[in-house]
Design an enzyme around this catalytic site. Structure first.
Site, PDB file in Angstrom:
ATOM      1  CG  MET A 166      -5.576  18.014  23.379  1.00  0.00           C
ATOM      2  SD  MET A 166      -4.403  17.913  22.225  1.00  0.00           S
ATOM      3  CE  MET A 166      -3.160  19.359  22.702  1.00  0.00           C
TER       4      MET A 166
ATOM      5  CE1 TYR B 292       1.340  16.125  30.016  1.00  0.00           C
ATOM      6  CE2 TYR B 292      -0.931  16.325  29.962  1.00  0.00           C
ATOM      7  CZ  TYR B 292       0.269  15.939  29.233  1.00  0.00           C
ATOM      8  OH  TYR B 292       0.205  15.620  28.049  1.00  0.00           O
TER       9      TYR B 292
ATOM     10  NE  ARG C  88     -25.306  40.972  21.225  1.00  0.00           N
ATOM     11  CZ  ARG C  88     -25.713  39.942  21.657  1.00  0.00           C
ATOM     12  NH1 ARG C  88     -25.081  39.203  22.305  1.00  0.00           N
ATOM     13  NH2 ARG C  88     -26.907  39.421  20.849  1.00  0.00           N
TER      14      ARG C  88
ATOM     15  CE  LYS D 171     -27.836  32.412  19.500  1.00  0.00           C
ATOM     16  NZ  LYS D 171     -28.230  33.659  20.062  1.00  0.00           N
TER      17      LYS D 171
HETATM   18  C1  LIG Z   1     -29.270  33.830  20.842  1.00  0.00           C
HETATM   19  C2  LIG Z   1     -30.260  34.754  20.688  1.00  0.00           C
HETATM   20  C3  LIG Z   1     -31.543  34.258  21.166  1.00  0.00           C
HETATM   21  C4  LIG Z   1     -31.836  33.001  22.158  1.00  0.00           C
HETATM   22  O1  LIG Z   1     -31.599  33.393  23.412  1.00  0.00           O
HETATM   23  P1  LIG Z   1     -31.866  32.030  24.248  1.00  0.00           P
HETATM   24  O2  LIG Z   1     -31.556  32.604  25.508  1.00  0.00           O
HETATM   25  O3  LIG Z   1     -30.874  31.040  23.970  1.00  0.00           O
HETATM   26  O4  LIG Z   1     -33.355  31.892  23.982  1.00  0.00           O
HETATM   27  C5  LIG Z   1     -32.304  35.433  21.012  1.00  0.00           C
HETATM   28  N1  LIG Z   1     -32.082  36.575  20.236  1.00  0.00           N
HETATM   29  C6  LIG Z   1     -31.026  36.514  19.933  1.00  0.00           C
HETATM   30  C7  LIG Z   1     -30.860  37.993  19.271  1.00  0.00           C
HETATM   31  C8  LIG Z   1     -29.804  35.988  19.955  1.00  0.00           C
HETATM   32  O5  LIG Z   1     -28.522  36.301  19.445  1.00  0.00           O
END
Ligand SMILES: *Cc1c(COP(=O)(O)O)cnc(C)c1O
Length: 835
Positions: free
Chosen positions: A779, A730, A602, A504
């Site tokens: 920036m 700045y 969540r 992801k």
């Molecule tokens: C991102 C995520 C993981 C991975 O977590 P890490 O700490 O990066 O290994 C596992 N399960 C879910 C549901 C996640 O969103």
């Protein structure tokens, strides 16, 4: 080269199933690297997770008929492969080593063997650069120096070679004796000793002694006597283990009298001049000197080691001087970059020989993002084979690797064009200049292009035309390190536990299909992305692994189904919504994943929902539940381990209830990166590996086993002298207390460098120094106080990476590595490389 019956004798195998005679030319250890089925001998080596025996089916299908295995074969097994030769041995790796040691003994050529902690590959490649006009050299490809790499390297020796150069690396005691039997070098080079792989040895002395076993039968050993540990160990070694009378030590030193005593090292204008006295033949010594186009300490040490080899070989003095001045840096990386017109470009334009070509082609084949594969190849120089024989072999490899378009560059390849008649499209140019003239008529687009050329063809001119221009801030991603990290976690897994890799958020900032391709190549079980479009992107790039989507939004159901992506269902709303969509489309048994909330609060179904959820699933044939999972709140925190266990208990209870009511079987998973190592009992059926893949773990023990994956770099755009009392940046925040030197670098908060690192909170790595940020981060730019440090405009600055951990950068800006890695903006180009 060897008949199968000769091999049976050489490795003393039990020929449990005997078939047609075969001649073996190729050793095959990895089923994905198969090129010549009929003449390959496959060794079923054991890995941390599986044995090569599981690939026999696939290989037999593709025409491989010769197998060496140490696994138990039963009659059923054998009768499945009626035409195969099976050679049963006690230990397949040892047999491989035995066979190649035998092969080595068939040749009397001089062999140089190199070991030590650092510099092995550079010394080997530099010796090649220095000597290749005088000898027909066979050498280890890349850094092939392991228990497997050495046999593969030595197997290449043939009658045309008159010098061998091989490197040997070990990480445990007892490994070198095996490599010594395979290389048996007459000329030894011991580069140095450092910290690498210390955990496999009791202490430094043992590590040195083990490495020295490479030289048990050598005539000469070249080494730097300035490290007392090395010097003492080698002198003891020479006294004790001397196996024949003419064994000589060839030491060099900057401090004391040695065979070659270095008396002066002077650096200027990018050159280092090294003066020495050669005391080998003459008590009063002979003055000698070289100059090399490098100024760093490691290069000086590597060059002196090479120099000693040349002196030992009585190389002509003028030739030494000339060749040393021409030394070039050794490019050991295969880089994957974005090219023009949506191409991907793999640049390996530093060498061209059949072995490195095969390695680069493997990397090309691993890329799935374009269906068209193009190879641009120069003449291969000095192969020791006739042109016809050489290019027929090259063409056979290209057919195997399904190259669609072949562009040959060079007078020799033009002559041999007939060899390439089976490649769908071929084009030939007699020179790089001619290619450049025709460049725009070649219409490169939507293809993966491998550039592979010998130095003299100067293919860097072509890479400039093919690669997209990048702004000087880049994030480099080391693909070997990802593979290494994956293997480290696989070793933590109990047998049978599956692995889902989290890709992801642009693979935690490291890229998308580039990483997914690698994971697919290494056969992980599942991928997971956050949003549908991330999954679509992967499918378009040829990823066929199952992909879970964690935030399935109703507007994306069409794409979800079209691209065969598997949604995470976390509420009744989404459950019924997606069911409605599938019913309308007449789809049944669609793969989905069920998310349970066990404490994160969540997303997910709660314990109170399980009964109605089960009833719903049971009554409907719309879905096929692939897995049920939950996410841990604090798997990395010891104080919260009790809570973690509570989450796990609740999860397992819910899974049991679900299973009981629905009668389904599904995979259960709850562990993320930190849990894999810290909570082995929570690995269940699958784990979800995220940040660990990218080289970060919260547990120091695990962190130590990982390799750095990403390095964020930029360059200095300007250097200024600023007087005491003036300010920088700045709002006049950066006060200069004494006269200072300030460097402006090309990275700012728009690139993802946190503004929280202003005013000295953040530091960057510059030529071996950690230098503080001065003033506020802008920036697109940041200013550094570099007072007292010798650097120039254009020099490289590391923001995080190998010497400077992302853990540090994160803690300076009071955040976590996840936020730093995923926050690097898309404006920063990613460059992928394989070593
Ligand atoms: C991102 C995520 C993981 C991975 O977590 P890490 O700490 O990066 O290994 C596992 N399960 C879910 C549901 C996640 O969103």
């Amino acid at each position: 080269m060897y008949s199968i019956s000769e091999i049976v004798q050489i490795i003393k195998a039990d020929w449990v199933q005997q078939n047609a005679a075969a001649t073996i030319d190729h050793i095959l250890l990895d089923s994905r690297k198969l090129l010549f089925p009929a003449s390959s001998l496959f060794f079923t080596l054991g890995g941390p997770r599986r044995n090569g025996i599981i690939f026999i089916d696939e290989l037999y299908e593709k025409g491989v008929r010769n197998f060496v295995t140490d696994q138990q074969l039963n009659p059923d097994h054998l009768s499945k492969y009626p035409e195969a030769n099976f050679l049963q041995v006690r230990d397949a790796l040892q047999s491989l080593q035995q066979l190649t040691a035998f092969h080595r003994k068939q040749f009397t050529l001089p062999v140089i063997g190199i070991t030590g902690s650092n510099g092995k590959t550079i010394v080997k490649e530099w010796l090649y650069q220095l000597l290749h006009n005088n000898y027909n050299i066979v050498r280890s490809p890349k850094s092939y120096n392991s228990q497997i790499g050495v046999p593969l390297s030595v197997w290449q020796i043939n009658g045309a070679h008159d010098l061998g150069i091989f490197e040997a690396g070990i990480s445990h005691a007892d490994e070198m004796e095996r490599l010594e039997k395979i290389i048996t070098p007459g000329i030894g080079v011991f580069t140095n000793i450092g910290d690498a792989h210390s955990e496999g040895f009791l202490n430094v002395r043992q590590k040195i002694n083990e490495k020295l076993k490479l030289f048990l039968h050598s005539d000469v050993l070249i080494f730097n006597a300035d490290d007392p540990d090395v010097n003492n160990a080698i002198n003891t070694f020479a006294g004790n283990v001397r196996s024949h009378d003419n064994f000589q030590l060839f030491s060099w030193s900057k401090n004391a009298k040695a065979a070659l005593q270095i008396i002066d090292i002077e650096k200027s204008n990018g050159l280092t001049t090294i003066k020495a006295i050669d005391y080998r033949h003459d008590k009063s010594g002979k003055a000698v000197s070289i100059a090399i186009p490098f100024t760093d300490e490691a290069s000086v040490e590597n060059a002196i080691n090479c120099w000693c080899v040349l002196l030992y070989l009585s190389t002509d003095e003028l030739l030494i001087a000339e060749k040393m001045l021409q030394l070039r840096s050794v490019e050991m990386r295969l880089e994957l970059k974005k090219g023009i017109n949506n191409c991907s470009v793999i640049n390996d334009s530093y060498s061209a020989d059949i072995n490195s070509l095969t390695i680069a082609l493997d990397f090309l084949v691993q890329q799935q993002q374009h269906s068209n594969r193009t190879l641009i190849l120069s003449d291969i120089l000095q192969s020791g084979k006739s042109g016809r024989e050489l290019y027929t072999a090259v063409a056979a490899i290209l057919e195997q690797k399904k190259i669609n378009r072949f562009i040959g560059v060079g007078p020799e390849i033009v002559k041999q064009q007939a060899a390439f008649k089976n490649i769908p499209q071929t084009i030939f140019f007699s020179s790089t200049a001619e290619f450049k003239q025709q460049f725009y008529t070649l219409h490169f687009h939507n293809e993966t292009i491998l550039l592979k050329g010998a130095r003299v063809f100067e293919f860097e001119q072509l890479s400039h035309l093919l690669e997209e221009k990048v702004h000087q801030t880049v994030m480099e991603i080391n693909l070997n390190a990802i593979t290494h990290n994956l293997k480290q976690y696989q070793q933590e897994l109990k047998p049978g536990v599956k692995l889902m890799a989290m890709v992801k958020a642009f693979s935690y900032g490291s890229g998308s299909f580039e990483i997914a391709n690698l994971l697919q190549f290494h056969k992980v079980d599942y991928l997971a992305v956050a949003y549908t479009d991330e999954g679509v992107e992967l499918r378009k790039a040829g990823i066929t692994l199952p992909i879970m989507v964690m935030n399935a939004e109703d507007v994306t159901y069409d794409l979800m189904v079209q691209y065969n992506l598997e949604p995470e269902l976390f509420s009744f709303a989404i459950l019924t919504g997606f069911q409605r969509y599938l019913l309308q489309s007449g789809i049944t048994n669609y793969p989905v994943h069920i998310k349970l909330d066990t404490g994160m609060h969540r997303l997910g179904f709660e314990a109170k929902d399980i009964e109605s959820l089960s009833a719903f699933l049971k009554s409907s044939s719309t879905f096929k539940v692939q897995s049920v999972f939950s996410h841990l709140v604090a798997s990395d925190t010891e104080e919260l381990d009790e809570f973690t266990q509570t989450q796990a208990d609740l999860f397992l209870q819910s899974c049991d209830a679900l299973q009981k009511i629905t009668g389904y079987t599904f995979l259960r998973h709850i562990g993320n990166t930190a849990a894999i190592h810290r909570h082995k009992n929570l690995q269940l059926d699958m784990v979800r590996l995220g940040i660990g893949l990218y080289g970060i773990d919260s547990s120091p023990a695990m962190q130590q086993q990982l390799k750095n994956v990403t390095t964020l770099k930029t360059t200095i755009s300007q250097i200024k002298n600023v007087k005491a009392g003036e300010t920088v940046g700045y709002s006049r925040k950066g006060t200069v207390k004494k006269d200072s030197v300030i460097a402006t670098v090309r990275i700012g908060y728009a690139d993802g460098y946190p503004r929280a690192l202003s005013n000295g909170k953040g530091k960057m790595w510059l030529n071996g120094n950690l230098v503080p940020v001065i003033g506020v981060v802008c920036m697109d730019m940041t200013m550094l106080d570099i007072t007292g440090i010798h650097v120039a405009e254009g020099d490289e600055v590391i923001i995080f990476g190998e010497p400077l951990s992302v853990h540090d950068v994160a803690s300076w800006s009071k955040t976590i590595p996840y936020e730093i890695l995923t926050g690097i903006s898309q404006r920063v180009k990613r460059v992928y490389f394989e070593e």
